[in-house]
Motif scaffolding. Structure first.
Motif, PDB file in Angstrom:
ATOM      1  N   MET A  78       0.851  -1.199   0.000  1.00  0.00           N
ATOM      2  CA  MET A  78       0.000   0.000   0.000  1.00  0.00           C
ATOM      3  C   MET A  78       0.881   1.241   0.000  1.00  0.00           C
ATOM      4  N   THR A  79       0.595   2.176  -0.873  1.00  0.00           N
ATOM      5  CA  THR A  79       1.380   3.409  -0.953  1.00  0.00           C
ATOM      6  C   THR A  79       0.587   4.594  -0.402  1.00  0.00           C
ATOM      7  N   THR A  80       1.333   5.643  -0.037  1.00  0.00           N
ATOM      8  CA  THR A  80       0.733   6.865   0.490  1.00  0.00           C
ATOM      9  C   THR A  80       1.196   8.043  -0.350  1.00  0.00           C
ATOM     10  N   GLN A  81       0.287   8.927  -0.713  1.00  0.00           N
ATOM     11  CA  GLN A  81       0.660  10.115  -1.482  1.00  0.00           C
ATOM     12  C   GLN A  81       1.318  11.142  -0.563  1.00  0.00           C
ATOM     13  N   ALA A  82       2.395  11.728  -1.023  1.00  0.00           N
ATOM     14  CA  ALA A  82       3.116  12.743  -0.255  1.00  0.00           C
ATOM     15  C   ALA A  82       3.742  13.733  -1.224  1.00  0.00           C
ATOM     16  N   LYS A  83       4.416  14.741  -0.667  1.00  0.00           N
ATOM     17  CA  LYS A  83       5.141  15.707  -1.496  1.00  0.00           C
ATOM     18  C   LYS A  83       6.586  15.769  -1.023  1.00  0.00           C
ATOM     19  N   GLN A  84       7.479  16.038  -1.971  1.00  0.00           N
ATOM     20  CA  GLN A  84       8.897  16.026  -1.660  1.00  0.00           C
ATOM     21  C   GLN A  84       9.657  16.930  -2.628  1.00  0.00           C
ATOM     22  N   TRP A  85      10.677  17.611  -2.077  1.00  0.00           N
ATOM     23  CA  TRP A  85      11.575  18.405  -2.914  1.00  0.00           C
ATOM     24  C   TRP A  85      12.695  17.512  -3.443  1.00  0.00           C
ATOM     25  N   VAL A  86      12.910  17.575  -4.758  1.00  0.00           N
ATOM     26  CA  VAL A  86      14.005  16.834  -5.380  1.00  0.00           C
ATOM     27  C   VAL A  86      14.747  17.757  -6.338  1.00  0.00           C
ATOM     28  N   ALA A  87      16.039  17.487  -6.509  1.00  0.00           N
ATOM     29  CA  ALA A  87      16.805  18.194  -7.534  1.00  0.00           C
ATOM     30  C   ALA A  87      16.583  17.487  -8.864  1.00  0.00           C
ATOM     31  N   THR A  88      16.171  18.240  -9.869  1.00  0.00           N
ATOM     32  CA  THR A  88      16.015  17.685 -11.208  1.00  0.00           C
ATOM     33  C   THR A  88      17.204  18.048 -12.090  1.00  0.00           C
ATOM     34  N   SER A  89      18.054  18.938 -11.571  1.00  0.00           N
ATOM     35  CA  SER A  89      19.339  19.254 -12.205  1.00  0.00           C
ATOM     36  C   SER A  89      20.259  19.744 -11.099  1.00  0.00           C
ATOM     37  N   PHE A  90      21.557  19.661 -11.320  1.00  0.00           N
ATOM     38  CA  PHE A  90      22.507  20.111 -10.315  1.00  0.00           C
ATOM     39  C   PHE A  90      23.015  21.511 -10.646  1.00  0.00           C
ATOM     40  N   GLY A  91      23.400  22.242  -9.617  1.00  0.00           N
ATOM     41  CA  GLY A  91      23.900  23.597  -9.799  1.00  0.00           C
ATOM     42  C   GLY A  91      23.502  24.510  -8.665  1.00  0.00           C
ATOM     43  N   GLY A  92      22.202  24.545  -8.344  1.00  0.00           N
ATOM     44  CA  GLY A  92      21.729  25.429  -7.283  1.00  0.00           C
ATOM     45  C   GLY A  92      20.263  25.206  -7.001  1.00  0.00           C
ATOM     46  N   PRO A  93      19.689  25.996  -6.069  1.00  0.00           N
ATOM     47  CA  PRO A  93      18.280  25.840  -5.697  1.00  0.00           C
ATOM     48  C   PRO A  93      17.303  26.030  -6.853  1.00  0.00           C
ATOM     49  N   GLU A  94      17.751  26.711  -7.915  1.00  0.00           N
ATOM     50  CA  GLU A  94      16.848  26.916  -9.053  1.00  0.00           C
ATOM     51  C   GLU A  94      16.529  25.597  -9.750  1.00  0.00           C
ATOM     52  N   GLY A  95      17.309  24.560  -9.489  1.00  0.00           N
ATOM     53  CA  GLY A  95      17.102  23.276 -10.153  1.00  0.00           C
ATOM     54  C   GLY A  95      16.330  22.265  -9.334  1.00  0.00           C
ATOM     55  N   ILE A  96      15.554  22.741  -8.337  1.00  0.00           N
ATOM     56  CA  ILE A  96      14.791  21.799  -7.513  1.00  0.00           C
ATOM     57  C   ILE A  96      13.301  21.958  -7.771  1.00  0.00           C
ATOM     58  N   GLU A  97      12.554  20.885  -7.560  1.00  0.00           N
ATOM     59  CA  GLU A  97      11.111  20.882  -7.797  1.00  0.00           C
ATOM     60  C   GLU A  97      10.384  20.237  -6.625  1.00  0.00           C
ATOM     61  N   PHE A  98       9.190  20.741  -6.329  1.00  0.00           N
ATOM     62  CA  PHE A  98       8.327  20.213  -5.273  1.00  0.00           C
ATOM     63  C   PHE A  98       7.325  19.290  -5.936  1.00  0.00           C
ATOM     64  N   ARG A  99       7.489  17.999  -5.744  1.00  0.00           N
ATOM     65  CA  ARG A  99       6.725  17.015  -6.504  1.00  0.00           C
ATOM     66  C   ARG A  99       5.843  16.144  -5.619  1.00  0.00           C
ATOM     67  N   GLU A 100       4.761  15.692  -6.223  1.00  0.00           N
ATOM     68  CA  GLU A 100       3.986  14.619  -5.615  1.00  0.00           C
ATOM     69  C   GLU A 100       4.783  13.321  -5.773  1.00  0.00           C
ATOM     70  N   HIS A 101       4.774  12.488  -4.740  1.00  0.00           N
ATOM     71  CA  HIS A 101       5.406  11.185  -4.897  1.00  0.00           C
ATOM     72  C   HIS A 101       4.697  10.161  -4.027  1.00  0.00           C
ATOM     73  N   GLU A 102       4.852   8.911  -4.394  1.00  0.00           N
ATOM     74  CA  GLU A 102       4.216   7.828  -3.678  1.00  0.00           C
ATOM     75  C   GLU A 102       5.229   7.200  -2.727  1.00  0.00           C
ATOM     76  N   VAL A 103       4.836   7.090  -1.464  1.00  0.00           N
ATOM     77  CA  VAL A 103       5.690   6.474  -0.459  1.00  0.00           C
ATOM     78  C   VAL A 103       5.165   5.060  -0.212  1.00  0.00           C
ATOM     79  N   PRO A 104       5.961   4.044  -0.539  1.00  0.00           N
ATOM     80  CA  PRO A 104       5.494   2.679  -0.318  1.00  0.00           C
ATOM     81  C   PRO A 104       5.464   2.326   1.158  1.00  0.00           C
ATOM     82  N   ALA A 105       4.837   1.246   1.500  1.00  0.00           N
ATOM     83  CA  ALA A 105       4.883   0.751   2.872  1.00  0.00           C
ATOM     84  C   ALA A 105       6.339   0.464   3.235  1.00  0.00           C
ATOM     85  N   PRO A 106       6.752   0.782   4.460  1.00  0.00           N
ATOM     86  CA  PRO A 106       8.154   0.561   4.823  1.00  0.00           C
ATOM     87  C   PRO A 106       8.518  -0.921   4.799  1.00  0.00           C
ATOM     88  N   GLY A 107       9.722  -1.194   4.299  1.00  0.00           N
ATOM     89  CA  GLY A 107      10.204  -2.565   4.278  1.00  0.00           C
ATOM     90  C   GLY A 107      10.940  -2.908   5.566  1.00  0.00           C
TER      91      GLY A 107
END
Length: 314
Positions: A1-30
């Motif tokens: 079972m997964t849970t919807q969440a939001k997370q900041w990720v870098a989509t390119s390297f260089g600086g803060p301008e290359g980060i995005e706030f995305r929806e992502h699915e968090v799976p059940a912990p293993g």
């Protein structure tokens, strides 16, 4: 079972301008994992530096952040916290994790500890990176009771932790700071001295007994030059910033990427949490931001004028 969440990720390297706030699915912990609903996230200079240091496209999207506090949402099979036990609803903190800039995240249980009840979520989220860095510096320099040390950047987030931990060791600290930060240095037991021209002489006046060792938390040429001038013992000037100068004139550099530092910092985490539980180690929070404003927080950290610990709130 997964849970919807939001997370900041870098989509390119260089600086803060290359980060995005995305929806992502968090799976059940293993097995060996803990799912945490995040309440607060520590913002650190390394979060900015890593964006400029990494250049491997295979690492993208790269999850940001390595310290947080929150509430256990789920435990993986046969899993307990690093501090022992653990149940859904427990308040926790985690450090040396990846992907802390999130609303929910799965992290290794070995990096998750019970949060002391009297420690606010904001402080818990900001405790361990600066705390382990400060402890590592004092440990590496083998600072002893009765000594006087020089601390550059004494009113910053790491500086405040060095001041408190040094005081517990019976060590006197002369802390360089701006006029604005002088009261913070005094609050935590240090002797504030203004940086700028004439610094060495002002330190001598504040510490006629002499300076046994120096910690540089700012990385300026002035900090290193004055430290070398005042500390006569080789190997007792340490920087947490200028890794490019490590070894020059005996300069010692420490960092979480160094295996010895990493092992020590992992080992000392429970001790620092215990000090925080007794309120012998506190984390002054300079400013908080909504998680959605992470770019603004990172820009402030990158400017070098954060004035202390910054925290994000999901």
């Amino acid at each position: 079972m997964t849970t919807q969440a939001k997370q900041w990720v870098a989509t390119s390297f260089g600086g803060p301008e290359g980060i995005e706030f995305r929806e992502h699915e968090v799976p059940a912990p293993g097995p060996g994992e803990v799912a945490i609903d995040v309440r607060a996230i520590g913002v650190n200079p390394i979060d900015v530096k890593i964006l400029s240091r990494l250049d491997d496209p295979a690492l993208l999207p790269f999850p940001l952040g390595n310290e947080l506090s929150g509430v256990v949402a789920a435990l993986g099979p046969d899993t307990q916290l690093a501090s022992g036990g653990g149940a859904v609803g427990d308040e926790v903190l985690a450090f040396r994790v990846q992907g802390a800039y999130a609303t929910r995240v799965n992290v290794p249980a070995v990096d998750v500890f019970a949060k002391p009840a009297d420690v606010p979520f904001d402080e818990a989220a900001g405790l361990l990176l600066v705390g382990t860095t400060a402890s590592d510096a004092l440990h590496t320099l083998d600072v002893r009771s009765g000594e006087t040390i020089l601390l550059h950047g004494a009113s910053g987030a790491v500086g405040a932790s060095v001041l408190q931990q040094a005081k517990l060791l019976g060590v006197r600290v002369i802390g360089t700071t701006s006029e604005r930060g002088a009261e913070t240095v005094r609050r935590f037991g240090g002797v504030p001295v203004a940086y700028g021209p004439g610094l060495a002489e002002r330190v001598r006046e504040a510490a006629p007994e002499g300076i046994a060792a120096a910690i540089d938390a700012v990385g300026t040429d002035e900090a290193l030059e004055v430290s070398r001038e005042l500390v006569s013992t080789p190997g007792r000037v340490l920087t947490i910033v200028r890794h490019d100068l490590a070894g020059q004139d005996g300069l010692v550099a420490i960092g979480g990427a160094n295996p010895a530092s990493a092992a020590y910092r992992d080992r000392v985490r429970p001790e620092l949490i215990a000090l925080a539980a007794k309120r012998e180690l506190v984390v002054p929070i300079a400013r908080t931001f909504p998680l959605a404003d992470a770019r603004e927080a990172l820009d402030l950290v990158a400017s070098g004028h954060a004035g202390g610990k910054l925290v994000l709130h999901p």
